[in-house]
Design an enzyme around this catalytic site. Structure first.
Site, PDB file in Angstrom:
ATOM      1  N   TYR A   1     -12.209   1.028  -7.219  1.00 32.46           N
ATOM      2  CA  TYR A   1     -12.060   1.301  -5.914  1.00 32.46           C
ATOM      3  C   TYR A   1     -12.614   0.059  -5.085  1.00 32.46           C
ATOM      4  O   TYR A   1     -13.653   0.001  -5.646  1.00 32.46           O
ATOM      5  CB  TYR A   1     -12.914   2.700  -5.354  1.00 32.46           C
ATOM      6  CG  TYR A   1     -12.268   3.812  -5.544  1.00 32.46           C
ATOM      7  CD1 TYR A   1     -12.416   4.415  -6.794  1.00 32.46           C
ATOM      8  CD2 TYR A   1     -11.322   4.541  -4.348  1.00 32.46           C
ATOM      9  CE1 TYR A   1     -11.889   5.509  -7.404  1.00 32.46           C
ATOM     10  CE2 TYR A   1     -11.076   6.005  -4.809  1.00 32.46           C
ATOM     11  CZ  TYR A   1     -10.985   6.130  -5.952  1.00 32.46           C
ATOM     12  OH  TYR A   1     -10.493   7.590  -6.595  1.00 32.46           O
TER      13      TYR A   1
ATOM     14  N   LYS B   1      -9.282  14.122  -3.080  1.00 29.94           N
ATOM     15  CA  LYS B   1      -9.715  15.875  -2.929  1.00 29.94           C
ATOM     16  C   LYS B   1      -8.262  16.636  -2.595  1.00 29.94           C
ATOM     17  O   LYS B   1      -8.803  17.842  -2.803  1.00 29.94           O
ATOM     18  CB  LYS B   1     -10.710  15.818  -1.519  1.00 29.94           C
ATOM     19  CG  LYS B   1     -12.164  14.686  -1.564  1.00 29.94           C
ATOM     20  CD  LYS B   1     -13.074  15.636  -2.802  1.00 29.94           C
ATOM     21  CE  LYS B   1     -14.109  14.832  -3.806  1.00 29.94           C
ATOM     22  NZ  LYS B   1     -13.608  14.973  -5.125  1.00 29.94           N
TER      23      LYS B   1
ATOM     24  N   HIS C   1     -12.018  10.793 -17.665  1.00 22.44           N
ATOM     25  CA  HIS C   1     -12.044   9.689 -17.394  1.00 22.44           C
ATOM     26  C   HIS C   1     -13.578   9.350 -17.110  1.00 22.44           C
ATOM     27  O   HIS C   1     -14.111  10.903 -16.270  1.00 22.44           O
ATOM     28  CB  HIS C   1     -12.107   9.065 -16.074  1.00 22.44           C
ATOM     29  CG  HIS C   1     -10.189   8.312 -16.250  1.00 22.44           C
ATOM     30  ND1 HIS C   1     -10.045   7.228 -16.081  1.00 22.44           N
ATOM     31  CD2 HIS C   1      -9.030   8.572 -16.779  1.00 22.44           C
ATOM     32  CE1 HIS C   1      -8.905   7.063 -16.361  1.00 22.44           C
ATOM     33  NE2 HIS C   1      -8.575   7.621 -17.118  1.00 22.44           N
TER      34      HIS C   1
ATOM     35  N   PRO D   1      -6.310  10.115   1.374  1.00 17.16           N
ATOM     36  CA  PRO D   1      -6.287  10.597  -0.314  1.00 17.16           C
ATOM     37  C   PRO D   1      -7.591   9.650  -0.521  1.00 17.16           C
ATOM     38  O   PRO D   1      -8.060  10.201  -1.708  1.00 17.16           O
ATOM     39  CB  PRO D   1      -4.958   9.951  -0.459  1.00 17.16           C
ATOM     40  CG  PRO D   1      -4.920   8.876   0.732  1.00 17.16           C
ATOM     41  CD  PRO D   1      -5.023   9.431   2.058  1.00 17.16           C
TER      42      PRO D   1
END
Ligand code: DHB
Length: 390
Positions: A200, A293, A72, A289
Site C-alpha cells: 500500500y 473489508k 499472507h 475498498p
C-alpha cells in the site's frame, strides 16, 4: 415456491447464510438475476480476514489445507521514501488470506449444489411485497416467466442496488453516506508477482496498491479520478503510474487483460429491517475498498442473522431478530471507520493543502513507528473476531 427463508442475492453473504441455515435444518431459497457463469467470473477484491476463513473452514466450504497455501503474514506501507512492514502474527497472532471473492463464490455455490439446493440463477426479483403468509418475492426469469417466492422471512443480500431495500426503506435513501473525490484504476496482468506481500503506497502522485491473484496473475491499482474513462491511458502510462508508487521494487510487467475504474462510497443505511424483511451486506452498507473489508463485514451480518433465525425456529423467540440491527451496526460502523481511515490516510485528495499532506505523513509515521499504532492497523486488517455466538 414456498420456503422458510427467501434470500435475494447469490453473493458471498446470501450463499453463506443459506449454507448455515441448512446445517441447522432451516429451508431457504437463494435467487439471483445473474447467471452462474456471470457470478463466478466477476472480479472482486481478494482479501479474507482470519475470522472469515474460520467460518468457511468450520462449515466445510473450503479446506484448511487449500486456504493455508494463500496465507499472507504481512503487508507493507510505502510513504515518504520509507517502507514499513506490518508483521501480522507478531502483532495479532493471525494472518490474512488472499482468496479472491469469486473463488469463495465458486466454493459456496458448489456447497449449495452438492447439498441439492442450487441457487436459482437468472431469477430477477422485481420487488418484495406483503403476501397472505408473510413476505413475498415477485419477479421474472431470464426467459420471461413470472415467479413468486412466499417465505416466513426475506433477506436482502442483493447488493448496493438492493430491491429488498425498497421494501425496508420505502425506496428512498435513508442512511448516511460519504463520497470520495477519487477512485481506483485497477488492472489484471499476466505476470509473476512483483512483491511477496501486498504494498500500500502513498506518494505525491497518490495511492498505489500492488496485490496478487496467484503465481501467474497480478492485481494492481492506482488512484484516479472517479469519472476517468478506462481507455484514457495506454499500457505504458499505466505502468508509469504504478511504478511511481513503488520505488523499491521493479514491477514485473506483462499483458494487461482487464482494466476497470472503481468508484468509492461509504454508506450505512439506518434501517436494516421492516416486518420480516432484513438487509445485510452491501444492501445495508458499503465501504471503500482500501483494506478489503466488504465481504468480511458482510459475514458479520450473516452470523447475526443466522443466530436470530436459528433461535426463532428453535424456540419461537424473536429476541435476536429484534436486536439484529443494533447488534450488527456496531461492527458495521467499526469497519466503516477503518475503511475510511485507511482510505484517507493513503490517498491524496485533489484539493489537499500542504498542511493536509504533512499531517497525513505524520499520521502514517504515528501508525508505523509506534507499536500501539501498528497493532491498531494490524488488528483491523486481520479482522476483529465476530461477536455473534451461537
Ligand atoms: C485487493 C483489494 C483491496 O481493496 C485491498 O485492500 C487489498 C487487495 C485485491 O483486489 O487484491
Amino acid at each position: 415456491i414456498r420456503t422458510q427463508v427467501g434470500i435475494l442475492g447469490a453473493g458471498p453473504a446470501g450463499l453463506q447464510l443459506a449454507h448455515l441455515l441448512q446445517r441447522a435444518g432451516i429451508d431457504s431459497v437463494v435467487i439471483d438475476g445473474r447467471s452462474r457463469e456471470d457470478i463466478e467470473g466477476t472480479v472482486k477484491a481478494g482479501i479474507l480476514e482470519s475470522p472469515a476463513v474460520e467460518v468457511l473452514v468450520d462449515t466445510d466450504v473450503v479446506s484448511r489445507e487449500h486456504v493455508e497455501t494463500m496465507r499472507h503474514d504481512g503487508i507493507e506501507f510505502h510513504f515518504d521514501g520509507h517502507a514499513h512492514r506490518f508483521d501480522f502474527p507478531a502483532l495479532t497472532g493471525k494472518g490474512v488470506y488472499l482468496y479472491p471473492q469469486h473463488e469463495v463464490l465458486k466454493d459456496q455455490i458448489k456447497a449449495r449444489v452438492n447439498a441439492g439446493v442450487s441457487p436459482l440463477f437468472e431469477h430477477l426479483a422485481d420487488k418484495v411485497v406483503d403476501g397472505p403468509n408473510g413476505p413475498m418475492i415477485v419477479g421474472k426469469t431470464a426467459t420471461g416467466e413470472a415467479f413468486e417466492i412466499s417465505a416466513d422471512f426475506v433477506i436482502g443480500a442483493d447488493g448496493s442496488m438492493s430491491i429488498a431495500r425498497e421494501y425496508v426503506t420505502g425506496n428512498k435513501f435513508s442512511g448516511m453516506a460519504r463520497e470520495y473525490p477519487f477512485g481506483w484504476y485497477g488492472i489484471l496482468v499476466e505476470a509473476p508477482p512483483s512483491s511477496e506481500e501486498l504494498i500500500y503506497s502513498r506518494s505525491e502522485e497518490g495511492f498505489v496498491l500492488i496485490s496478487t491473484r496467484d503465481e501467474h496473475i497480478q492485481r494492481m491499482y492506482f488512484q484516479c479520478d472517479p469519472n476517468m474513462d478506462v481507455n484514457a491511458v495506454n499500457d505504458e502510462q499505466i505502468w508509469d503510474k504504478l511504478q511511481a508508487g513503488v520505488a523499491t521494487h521493479e514491477l514485473k510487467r506483462g499483458p494487461i487483460f482487464r482494466k476497470d475504474v472503481l468508484k468509492f462510497r461509504s454508506y450505512v443505511h439506518d434501517s436494516l429491517r421492516k416486518n420480516k424483511v432484513f438487509l445485510m451486506g452491501d444492501a445495508a452498507h458499503t465501504v471503500p475498498p482500501t483494506g478489503a473489508k466488504g465481504l468480511n463485514l458482510a459475514f458479520s451480518d450473516v452470523l447475526w442473522l443466522n443466530r436470530a433465525l436459528r433461535e426463532y425456529y428453535r424456540s419461537g423467540s424473536e429476541k435476536y431478530l429484534d436486536t439484529y440491527q443494533e447488534d450488527a451496526l456496531k461492527r458495521i460502523w467499526k469497519a466503516a471507520n477503518y475503511s475510511y481511515m485507511m482510505t484517507t490516510m493513503l490517498h491524496i485528495a485533489p484539493d489537499a493543502t500542504e498542511f493536509d499532506k504533512n499531517r497525513q505523513v505524520a499520521d502514517l509515521y504515528s501508525h508505523t513507528e509506534s507499536l500501539a499504532g501498528q497493532t491498531f492497523i494490524a488488528e483491523g486488517y486481520v479482522g476483529w473476531d465476530y461477536d455473534a455466538d451461537d
